[in-house]
Write a protein that holds these residues in place. Structure first.
Motif, PDB file in Angstrom:
ATOM      1  N   SER A 263      52.384 -54.252 -14.299  1.00  0.00           N
ATOM      2  CA  SER A 263      51.275 -54.271 -13.337  1.00  0.00           C
ATOM      3  C   SER A 263      51.371 -53.182 -12.268  1.00  0.00           C
ATOM      4  O   SER A 263      50.353 -52.797 -11.704  1.00  0.00           O
ATOM      5  CB  SER A 263      51.183 -55.646 -12.686  1.00  0.00           C
ATOM      6  OG  SER A 263      52.366 -55.944 -11.993  1.00  0.00           O
ATOM      7  N   TYR A 264      52.567 -52.684 -11.969  1.00  0.00           N
ATOM      8  CA  TYR A 264      52.717 -51.655 -10.930  1.00  0.00           C
ATOM      9  C   TYR A 264      52.251 -50.280 -11.392  1.00  0.00           C
ATOM     10  O   TYR A 264      51.992 -49.406 -10.574  1.00  0.00           O
ATOM     11  CB  TYR A 264      54.189 -51.540 -10.499  1.00  0.00           C
ATOM     12  CG  TYR A 264      54.610 -52.579  -9.487  1.00  0.00           C
ATOM     13  CD1 TYR A 264      54.669 -52.257  -8.127  1.00  0.00           C
ATOM     14  CD2 TYR A 264      54.948 -53.865  -9.879  1.00  0.00           C
ATOM     15  CE1 TYR A 264      55.055 -53.211  -7.190  1.00  0.00           C
ATOM     16  CE2 TYR A 264      55.330 -54.816  -8.950  1.00  0.00           C
ATOM     17  CZ  TYR A 264      55.381 -54.484  -7.610  1.00  0.00           C
ATOM     18  OH  TYR A 264      55.757 -55.424  -6.690  1.00  0.00           O
ATOM     19  N   GLY A 265      52.206 -50.041 -12.703  1.00  0.00           N
ATOM     20  CA  GLY A 265      52.036 -48.678 -13.192  1.00  0.00           C
ATOM     21  C   GLY A 265      53.351 -47.924 -13.049  1.00  0.00           C
ATOM     22  O   GLY A 265      54.253 -48.322 -12.305  1.00  0.00           O
ATOM     23  N   VAL A 266      53.492 -46.853 -13.823  1.00  0.00           N
ATOM     24  CA  VAL A 266      54.661 -45.968 -13.744  1.00  0.00           C
ATOM     25  C   VAL A 266      54.134 -44.531 -13.691  1.00  0.00           C
ATOM     26  O   VAL A 266      53.369 -44.142 -14.588  1.00  0.00           O
ATOM     27  CB  VAL A 266      55.590 -46.149 -14.967  1.00  0.00           C
ATOM     28  CG1 VAL A 266      56.793 -45.196 -14.865  1.00  0.00           C
ATOM     29  CG2 VAL A 266      56.061 -47.607 -15.100  1.00  0.00           C
ATOM     30  N   PRO A 267      54.532 -43.705 -12.684  1.00  0.00           N
ATOM     31  CA  PRO A 267      55.480 -44.029 -11.632  1.00  0.00           C
ATOM     32  C   PRO A 267      54.975 -45.111 -10.673  1.00  0.00           C
ATOM     33  O   PRO A 267      53.776 -45.282 -10.474  1.00  0.00           O
ATOM     34  CB  PRO A 267      55.665 -42.704 -10.884  1.00  0.00           C
ATOM     35  CG  PRO A 267      54.605 -41.783 -11.359  1.00  0.00           C
ATOM     36  CD  PRO A 267      54.030 -42.328 -12.606  1.00  0.00           C
ATOM     37  N   VAL A 268      55.954 -45.809 -10.080  1.00  0.00           N
ATOM     38  CA  VAL A 268      55.682 -46.778  -9.029  1.00  0.00           C
ATOM     39  C   VAL A 268      55.506 -46.005  -7.721  1.00  0.00           C
ATOM     40  O   VAL A 268      56.274 -45.074  -7.440  1.00  0.00           O
ATOM     41  CB  VAL A 268      56.871 -47.760  -8.904  1.00  0.00           C
ATOM     42  CG1 VAL A 268      56.676 -48.711  -7.734  1.00  0.00           C
ATOM     43  CG2 VAL A 268      57.065 -48.534 -10.210  1.00  0.00           C
TER      44      VAL A 268
ATOM     45  N   THR B 106      62.975 -42.493 -14.039  1.00  0.00           N
ATOM     46  CA  THR B 106      61.742 -42.651 -14.821  1.00  0.00           C
ATOM     47  C   THR B 106      60.537 -42.195 -14.008  1.00  0.00           C
ATOM     48  O   THR B 106      59.677 -41.454 -14.511  1.00  0.00           O
ATOM     49  CB  THR B 106      61.550 -44.116 -15.245  1.00  0.00           C
ATOM     50  OG1 THR B 106      62.742 -44.583 -15.865  1.00  0.00           O
ATOM     51  CG2 THR B 106      60.382 -44.259 -16.191  1.00  0.00           C
ATOM     52  N   CYS B 107      60.483 -42.618 -12.753  1.00  0.00           N
ATOM     53  CA  CYS B 107      59.310 -42.305 -11.926  1.00  0.00           C
ATOM     54  C   CYS B 107      59.217 -40.818 -11.596  1.00  0.00           C
ATOM     55  O   CYS B 107      58.124 -40.310 -11.329  1.00  0.00           O
ATOM     56  CB  CYS B 107      59.326 -43.148 -10.659  1.00  0.00           C
ATOM     57  SG  CYS B 107      58.978 -44.899 -10.966  1.00  0.00           S
ATOM     58  N   THR B 108      60.347 -40.102 -11.628  1.00  0.00           N
ATOM     59  CA  THR B 108      60.322 -38.667 -11.343  1.00  0.00           C
ATOM     60  C   THR B 108      60.434 -37.832 -12.616  1.00  0.00           C
ATOM     61  O   THR B 108      60.491 -36.608 -12.558  1.00  0.00           O
ATOM     62  CB  THR B 108      61.478 -38.290 -10.388  1.00  0.00           C
ATOM     63  OG1 THR B 108      62.712 -38.731 -10.975  1.00  0.00           O
ATOM     64  CG2 THR B 108      61.292 -38.946  -9.028  1.00  0.00           C
ATOM     65  N   SER B 109      60.423 -38.481 -13.776  1.00  0.00           N
ATOM     66  CA  SER B 109      60.559 -37.777 -15.055  1.00  0.00           C
ATOM     67  C   SER B 109      59.360 -36.862 -15.312  1.00  0.00           C
ATOM     68  O   SER B 109      58.226 -37.174 -14.937  1.00  0.00           O
ATOM     69  CB  SER B 109      60.663 -38.825 -16.167  1.00  0.00           C
ATOM     70  OG  SER B 109      60.444 -38.236 -17.433  1.00  0.00           O
TER      71      SER B 109
ATOM     72  N   ARG C  59      52.811 -44.086 -17.261  1.00  0.00           N
ATOM     73  CA  ARG C  59      52.197 -45.250 -17.907  1.00  0.00           C
ATOM     74  C   ARG C  59      51.111 -45.856 -17.018  1.00  0.00           C
ATOM     75  O   ARG C  59      51.366 -46.168 -15.860  1.00  0.00           O
ATOM     76  CB  ARG C  59      53.259 -46.323 -18.188  1.00  0.00           C
ATOM     77  CG  ARG C  59      54.423 -45.813 -19.018  1.00  0.00           C
ATOM     78  CD  ARG C  59      55.518 -46.876 -19.162  1.00  0.00           C
ATOM     79  NE  ARG C  59      56.661 -46.310 -19.863  1.00  0.00           N
ATOM     80  CZ  ARG C  59      57.930 -46.435 -19.478  1.00  0.00           C
ATOM     81  NH1 ARG C  59      58.224 -47.134 -18.401  1.00  0.00           N
ATOM     82  NH2 ARG C  59      58.901 -45.877 -20.168  1.00  0.00           N
ATOM     83  N   THR C  60      49.931 -46.042 -17.611  1.00  0.00           N
ATOM     84  CA  THR C  60      48.883 -46.803 -16.931  1.00  0.00           C
ATOM     85  C   THR C  60      48.924 -48.244 -17.426  1.00  0.00           C
ATOM     86  O   THR C  60      49.645 -48.581 -18.368  1.00  0.00           O
ATOM     87  CB  THR C  60      47.501 -46.176 -17.199  1.00  0.00           C
ATOM     88  OG1 THR C  60      47.274 -46.143 -18.623  1.00  0.00           O
ATOM     89  CG2 THR C  60      47.422 -44.759 -16.649  1.00  0.00           C
TER      90      THR C  60
ATOM     91  N   LEU D 237      62.766 -48.875 -17.606  1.00  0.00           N
ATOM     92  CA  LEU D 237      62.971 -48.441 -18.995  1.00  0.00           C
ATOM     93  C   LEU D 237      62.488 -47.000 -19.163  1.00  0.00           C
ATOM     94  O   LEU D 237      61.290 -46.752 -19.337  1.00  0.00           O
ATOM     95  CB  LEU D 237      62.224 -49.371 -19.959  1.00  0.00           C
ATOM     96  CG  LEU D 237      62.648 -50.841 -19.931  1.00  0.00           C
ATOM     97  CD1 LEU D 237      61.799 -51.654 -20.893  1.00  0.00           C
ATOM     98  CD2 LEU D 237      64.129 -51.000 -20.276  1.00  0.00           C
ATOM     99  N   GLU D 238      63.423 -46.061 -19.107  1.00  0.00           N
ATOM    100  CA  GLU D 238      63.097 -44.649 -19.361  1.00  0.00           C
ATOM    101  C   GLU D 238      62.815 -44.514 -20.858  1.00  0.00           C
ATOM    102  O   GLU D 238      63.523 -45.087 -21.684  1.00  0.00           O
ATOM    103  CB  GLU D 238      64.246 -43.756 -18.907  1.00  0.00           C
ATOM    104  CG  GLU D 238      63.887 -42.291 -18.752  1.00  0.00           C
ATOM    105  CD  GLU D 238      63.817 -41.519 -20.052  1.00  0.00           C
ATOM    106  OE1 GLU D 238      62.928 -40.669 -20.214  1.00  0.00           O
ATOM    107  OE2 GLU D 238      64.655 -41.784 -20.946  1.00  0.00           O
TER     108      GLU D 238
END
Ligand SMILES: [Zn+2]
Ligand SMILES: [Zn+2]
Ligand SMILES: [Zn+2]
Length: 254
Positions: A11-16, A23-26, A33-34, A230-231
């Motif tokens: 529900s947060y989306g990625v990046p958070v 993961t969020c800075t990848s 991810r939406t 999860l990267e």
């Protein structure tokens, strides 16, 4: 049959927002991810959307998808329903009500939160017009396409997975009742909720999802509703080869 993963995030989306984790800075686009959703073009030409999350309009534009004949709702949570207003584009294309399906609790929640979409007034283009049909465990038809609902647990509420032919999509679940497992045999592709490695009260963990894959023996399995813990590539290396982490835009030809 063609399946497009429109979104694969929790529900947060990625990046958070505000997170600086690997993961969020990848820079790997598979780590962007939406919110979880999928689109299915069945063999007999029916176009089905599974859920209408907050990024639905952007997801459909990104994938060049112009046709939705029906929406299958897994449950009422906002990350699966908040894009409902943008469904009016499909009222315009269909020239009338958009048929949607889901369990009884989902119908009650949608009618409360989006009452204007169920008003039944003549459609003039400003608001979506939803026709909601309650489904339980009985198969039903969208056009000529047979859809099998899969009743599931999602913490202390129910959620619904959907099977179309050899494809099954089971997001937002913490457990599959044995009666539902009987509906998940001989699958070409099984999509499963897998939030993170550690257990969670309302979602499957990666080990729980992998155990279900072992039990149900689909030819291929994909994890969705994935958190930033999860990267993509490192997780894939641990879980393959039958199971992969899905990513936004991943397309299956079945
Ligand atoms: Zn969700
Ligand atoms: Zn993060
Ligand atoms: Zn949920």
């Amino acid at each position: 049959m063609k399946v497009v993963f429109l979104g694969t995030s929790t529900s947060y989306g990625v990046p958070v927002i505000g997170c600086r984790c690997p993961t969020c800075t990848s820079t790997d686009p598979r780590n962007k991810r939406t919110r979880a959703s999928a689109w299915v073009h069945s063999d007999d030409g029916t176009h089905v959307l599974i859920d209408s999350g907050p990024e639905m309009r952007l997801q459909l534009l990104r994938e060049g998808i112009t046709q939705v004949d029906s929406v299958l709702y897994t449950h009422h949570h906002a990350d699966h329903t908040a894009g409902i207003d943008d469904l009016k584009a499909f009222n315009a294309r269909l020239g009338g009500i958009l048929p949607c399906f889901g369990d009884a609790d989902t119908g009650v929640s949608l009618r409360q939160r989006f009452a204007y979409a169920f008003a039944g007034t003549p459609w003039v283009g400003l608001i979506p017009h939803i026709g909601f049909t309650i489904v339980d465990a009985q198969p039903f038809y969208v056009g000529k396409t047979c859809v099998q609902p899969i009743p599931m647990r999602h913490g202390n509420i129910r959620s619904t997975g959907y099977r179309i032919g050899g494809f099954a999509y089971l997001t937002d679940t913490s457990g599959i009742p044995s009666g539902s497992k009987a509906l998940l045999q001989d699958l070409d592709a099984l999509v499963l909720d897998a939030l993170r490695w550690e257990p969670h009260p309302t979602h499957l963990s990666v080990p729980e999802a992998l155990a279900l894959v072992d039990e149900l023996q689909p030819r291929k399995a994909f994890l969705t509703h994935v958190s930033h813990t999860l990267e993509h590539e490192t997780t894939n290396q641990k879980i393959g080869p039958r199971t992969e982490v899905a990513y936004d835009g991943l397309t299956l030809e079945l």
